[in-house]
Structure formats: structure tokens, C-alpha cells
Design an enzyme around this catalytic site. Structure first.
Site, PDB file in Angstrom:
ATOM      1  N   HIS A 265       3.912  -1.851   1.612  1.00 25.97           N
ATOM      2  CA  HIS A 265       4.867  -1.644   2.779  1.00 25.97           C
ATOM      3  C   HIS A 265       5.559  -2.888   3.059  1.00 25.97           C
ATOM      4  CE1 HIS A 265       3.065   2.267   2.097  1.00 25.97           C
ATOM      5  NE2 HIS A 265       2.181   1.521   2.298  1.00 25.97           N
TER       6      HIS A 265
ATOM      7  N   ASP B 240      -8.455   6.201   4.743  1.00 25.10           N
ATOM      8  CA  ASP B 240      -8.302   4.623   6.328  1.00 25.10           C
ATOM      9  C   ASP B 240      -9.188   5.404   6.990  1.00 25.10           C
ATOM     10  OD1 ASP B 240      -6.343   2.994   5.562  1.00 25.10           O
ATOM     11  OD2 ASP B 240      -4.897   3.827   5.946  1.00 25.10           O
TER      12      ASP B 240
ATOM     13  N   HIS C  33       4.910   6.986   1.339  1.00 24.74           N
ATOM     14  CA  HIS C  33       4.342   6.845   0.030  1.00 24.74           C
ATOM     15  C   HIS C  33       4.934   8.565  -1.149  1.00 24.74           C
ATOM     16  CE1 HIS C  33       1.452   6.120   3.011  1.00 24.74           C
ATOM     17  NE2 HIS C  33       0.661   4.690   2.667  1.00 24.74           N
TER      18      HIS C  33
END
Lengths: 334, 213
Positions: A57, A110, A219
Site C-alpha cells: 500500500h 489485524d 485488496h
């Protein structure tokens, strides 16, 4: 697929190896080579700001490490959450004795890895609190905001949290400001062409020529609809139709506008999108306080843009105006 | 009483590592249909790191599972690192200190897998995750155990239930993780986690049956 790659499984390591050489005045490596810290971190007596996430990213996440910004970052594999150990090592690298604010985006991996890293930190006596960014409007309907993903709005959350920490605020104050920043922020993406994880070697989704995917995720998560490609002015209208009513942003509000390219869309086109957004906001009586246009939060070579708006109050303005220096964002005295 | 020793049981993890290495591409391809396409890559990375560690530091089944757990949890990341890390941790801690592994030890270890994964994941059966393989497999084993069946029979029934569970994910709508945003488009494809879980439980069953003979 044409790429500048040696070993596709080593792209993140080779990128970071170079990153710390290029930006040696700002960042340095740590014992964990996937954790990059602000050169002077941990800053004694300051709340540490930590983030992390999958790589791919750029400039996020590592590009927001710097002065009055993020103190340490955990850099996972491409599009894959960093493991718990890496998050924990970043926490340690940022801990200046006043606690650590972990500001990251809402993704299943995450969330789990951060939870385990926070348990570990608690065992070691480091106070850590988190804010989970969920600014991507199309990723879940209104009323289910907790399910929404974090996208480019995370940058504004880091900017606000980083400034607040630099002003000498307590951990609770930093968390409250970062929370407010993300609560006032809404984003949306439009994709024009897919991206490919180097190690996979081919895109795992397609957008046909002449089509666009409205509401696409960072994504390639599918959006709300796939339709014929439209002129920028119409796409800007779509952004505003989704983003503005969701908060809502209303006449008289002051906002930050952040248009980010997703990787391969020319910056020129990003300015065209901004221009159209600005006209709509003006019409609606929404005042732009600060604007950003550029590749702030990308998805490898995906074509497309994200549009992010944050509604400001005095505290958020003060934080946005606060000086900072990082590769991804600089702010000079206004 | 059919049993095998914890020491012999280390073969189970050896075979699991081989199975993941051999199926790396297959798992990534399945994941690529509704996910990132990196499931096989990440699993292979973790299991191969475990192979290297075990070559230097071999031990019994509980030891091997614990090392695998640590590597997955701390080094792999993504969603599958913590999920499988917890799964193997639950498995290892139930077997730790046991000399012989029979039907009751294995039953406890399978339940340990399930309870530790449920401690960090909100996934329920029907959500199109590895839970859809694990829950029916553990239940089938416990049922066979309660009915007084032999260890190898219970293992066979566990394996069969894992396959049925894996296949059940095909018609499900993903509720969690990245694929959940696909809605209807997630239907008609196996879940990658459910597939790797089925593969691993199959190796667990086959190798255990081989060991008790």
C-alpha cells in the site's frame, strides 16, 4: 505481468532494506527487520503511535513513520496482516513510557494479531490502547459501521493521533482524538483495473475494459456494483452520493479532502477527480479546509482512486495543522 | 487398548508439513477464487519454518505441535497464522506430558483445538470458515468415543466428517473475513481454510491409524 522483482517472496524485505537507506534521516530499522521506527523513537515522555498492516500500500504504512506522526510500524507480507510478534515489537520500539496508541485498520487478521500483541504488551507492563479505522462506507451498510474496513482515512487518523501525542497529550487523550478523527471520516474507492500479488503472479479479480468497480476495497474486495466507466464528473457524483449522506456532511461543515490513487492511475487524473469533487462540495456549501491529492494509500498496481472526507472541529483542525515530517505526509507551520 | 506413544506421534506433524508443502498451489488456487490467493503460500511458509526448527530441535508430538503453534502465531500473520497457531496450541497443551496417546487423549486434544480457536474467533458453523470442518470432525470423534468405538474407528469417522464439513462450505455464503464482502459471489466455492483444515485432520487421522497398527 512485468515487474522489477528478484525473488517474489522477498519483495517486502528488499523494499524495506532500501527504504531505511533512502530515508535514513527520518527512520531506522529495529531488531525486527520488519519493524521500522522513527529515528528518534521511542520519544521519552510521549505517547507512542504504532500502526501496521499488510504491505503493498505504499507509502502506507511505513511512509507515515516520522516526526509527530507514527513512531513505529509493523510491515506484514503483501496484503497480509503482520504477525503478533511484529506488532508487539513495534509497540516496544514506540514505547516512551507514556503508553502506546495502536491505530490500525479493520481487518480480521489485524484484529486477531493486534489482540495477541496487546496481551503480550500487557504482560510486559506496557499500556496499549487501540483505535480501529472503519472509514470505507461501501464495505458495510449504515448501522453496521463496526464491520467496515479501514482505508485511506487511516492516514488522517495517524496525522491527528501523531499530532496529539506530540502536543504532550495523555494516552487517553490521544486515543480520543484518533477516535474522533476516524468517526468523522468517510471513504470510498472506485477501481478501473486489478492488481497482482507478486508471489501469486496474476490478478485474483478482473475489471473488464470499459467497466469500473464502484466501492472497491484496498485488496480488490468487490464493491457495490460493476458498471460502465463514466466521466470523472459522474464518478465524483457517485462518491458524494455515498459519502456525504453517511456521516452526514452538511452545508457549513469544514472538511479535509483526500484523493488517493490506488497505484497505477496517473496523478493528473486524480486532480481531475478532485476538481469535480470540489465543485459538488462547493454547491452543497461544504468548505474545504485542507486538500491532498496523490498516491497516499495504494494497492500495488491497481488502477482507481479513493475519495476520503473528514469533518473538522477546532481540535481536529489544530491536529491537521500541526507540523509533521514523514515520507508520505509533511506539514509545515501554517 | 489402541494407543501410540507421544514420541512416535511426532510423525503426525512431519506428515502434516509434507501435506501442506505438497498442496501449496492447490490451497492458493482455492483461496484465489474468493480471497487473496495466498493461503497456500502463507501456510507453506509457516509449516516449512517449522520443518527447519524441528530438524534442529526434534521431540514428541506435543513438542512438535507446540513449535508449529509458536511459529504460526508469532511469525506468519494474516488470519490463518493466529487461527492455526491457536489451534495447534490447544492441541499441544492437551497432549503435553502424556506418554501414550489413545482415544481419550486424542479426544481431549481435538476439543482443545476447537476451544482455543473459539477463544479468538467469533466464527460459527455456517460462516464458511475452517470451523465448518473442525466442529463436525471433533463432534464425530467424540460421538464415536461415547459409543465405545475403537480409536482407529473414531479417527476414520472424524476424517469422514471433516470431508463432509469441508464440502458443506461450498454452498455457504461467507460471513467473515475478506470473502464476506462478496455476498452471493462467495457461493459455489470451497473455503480455503476449511480445505486446509480438512487436509490436516485427514493427515492426523491417517497417520494415527498407521501408528496404532
Amino acid at each position: 505481468m512485468q515487474k522489477f522483482v528478484n525473488d517474489p517472496s522477498k519483495v517486502v524485505d528488499e523494499m524495506l532494506e532500501a527504504y531505511v537507506k533512502v530515508h535514513a534521516d527520518l527512520v531506522s530499522t529495529t531488531e525486527n527487520e520488519r519493524v521500522i521506527k522513527y529515528k528518534h523513537a521511542p520519544v521519552k515522555g510521549k505517547v507512542g503511535i504504532v500502526t501496521g498492516g499488510g504491505s503493498g500500500h505504499k507509502p502506507a504504512f511505513v511512509g507515515y513513520v516520522g516526526r509527530n506522526m507514527v513512531d513505529a510500524v509493523a510491515c506484514g507480507e503483501i496484503f497480509s496482516s503482520p504477525p503478533a510478534q511484529m506488532f508487539y515489537d513495534a509497540i516496544k520500539a514506540a514505547d516512551g513510557g507514556k503508553g502506546v496508541a495502536l491505530l490500525y485498520g479493520n481487518y480480521a487478521g489485524d484484529n486477531m494479531n493486534v489482540a495477541m500483541a496487546m496481551d503480550e504488551a500487557e504482560d510486559e507492563g506496557i499500556e496499549v490502547k487501540k483505535v480501529v479505522a472503519n472509514d470505507d462506507v461501501p464495505s458495510a451498510p449504515k448501522g453496521e459501521e463496526a464491520k467496515r474496513r479501514g482505508v485511506a482515512g487511516e492516514i488522517l487518523m495517524w496525522k491527528v493521533g501523531g499530532a496529539k501525542a506530540a502536543m504532550g497529550a495523555s494516552l487517553d487523550e490521544v486515543i480520543a482524538a484518533a477516535q474522533k478523527a476516524i468517526k468523522n471520516t468517510r471513504s470510498m474507492g472506485v477501481g478501473l483495473a486489478p492488481c497482482a500479488i507478486p508471489e501469486v503472479g496474476h490478478p485474483n479479480f478482473t475489471i473488464e475494459e470499459g467497466k469500473m468497480e464502484v466501492g472497491i476495497g484496498h485488496h480488490g474486495e468487490p464493491g457495490i456494483e460493476v458498471c460502465d466507466l463514466e466521466p470523472s464528473a459522474k464518478i465524483a457524483q457517485r462518491f458524494c452520493n455515498v459519502i456525504l449522506p453517511d456521516l452526514p456532511f452538511e452545508s457549513g461543515d469544514e472538511v479535509v479532502v483526500l484523493i488517493s490513487g490506488l497505484g497505477s492511475t496517473p496523478v493528473m487524473e486524480q486532480y481531475i477527480v478532485f476538481n469535480d469533487i470540489e465543485k459538488i462540495l462547493k454547491e452543497r456549501g461544504i468548505k474545504i479546509y485542507l486538500s491532498y491529492v496523490g498516491n497516499y494509500f495504494t494497492s500495488l498496481e491497481m488502477a482507481g482512486v479513493t475519495c476520503t472526507l473528514m469533518k473538522l472541529d477546532e481540535e481536529l483542525k489544530e491536529c491537521m495543522d500541526y507540523e509533521c515530517d514523514s515520507v508520505g505526509m509533511q506539514q509545515f507551520q501554517r | 487398548m489402541k494407543t501410540f506413544s507421544n514420541k512416535e506421534g511426532a510423525l503426525i506433524i512431519d506428515k502434516m508439513i509434507l501435506a501442506i508443502q505438497e498442496n501449496k498451489q492447490y490451497l492458493s488456487d482455492i483461496d484465489g477464487l474468493i480471497g487473496d490467493g495466498d493461503h497456500g503460500i502463507n501456510m507453506n511458509k509457516g509449516f516449512t519454518m517449522c520443518r527447519e526448527e524441528l530438524d534442529n530441535n526434534p521431540g514428541d508430538l506435543a513438542h512438535s505441535a507446540k513449535i508449529l503453534s509458536k511459529i504460526l502465531m508469532m511469525k506468519i500473520g494474516g488470519s490463518m497464522g493466529p487461527l492455526y497457531g491457536k489451534l495447534y496450541r490447544g492441541f499441544a497443551s492437551e497432549l503435553s506430558g502424556k506418554d501414550e496417546i489413545g482415544i481419550s487423549e486424542m479426544g481431549a486434544a481435538l476439543e482443545g483445538m476447537l476451544s482455543s480457536i473459539q477463544a479468538i474467533s467469533p466464527a460459527k458453523p455456517g460462516d464458511k470458515t475452517l470451523i465448518d470442518t473442525l466442529v463436525p470432525a471433533v463432534e464425530a470423534f467424540k460421538k464415536a468415543q461415547a459409543e465405545g468405538k475403537e480409536f482407529d474407528v473414531a479417527l476414520d469417522e472424524m476424517k469422514a466428517a471433516a470431508i463432509v464439513g469441508r464440502d458443506s462450505t461450498k454452498d455457504m455464503l461467507a460471513q467473515l473475513g475478506r470473502a464476506s464482502r462478496l455476498g452471493e459471489r462467495s457461493r459455489g466455492v470451497l473455503d480455503a481454510g476449511a480445505t486446509s483444515c480438512c487436509l490436516l485432520l485427514g493427515v492426523l487421522a491417517d497417520t494415527s491409524i498407521e501408528l496404532v497398527k
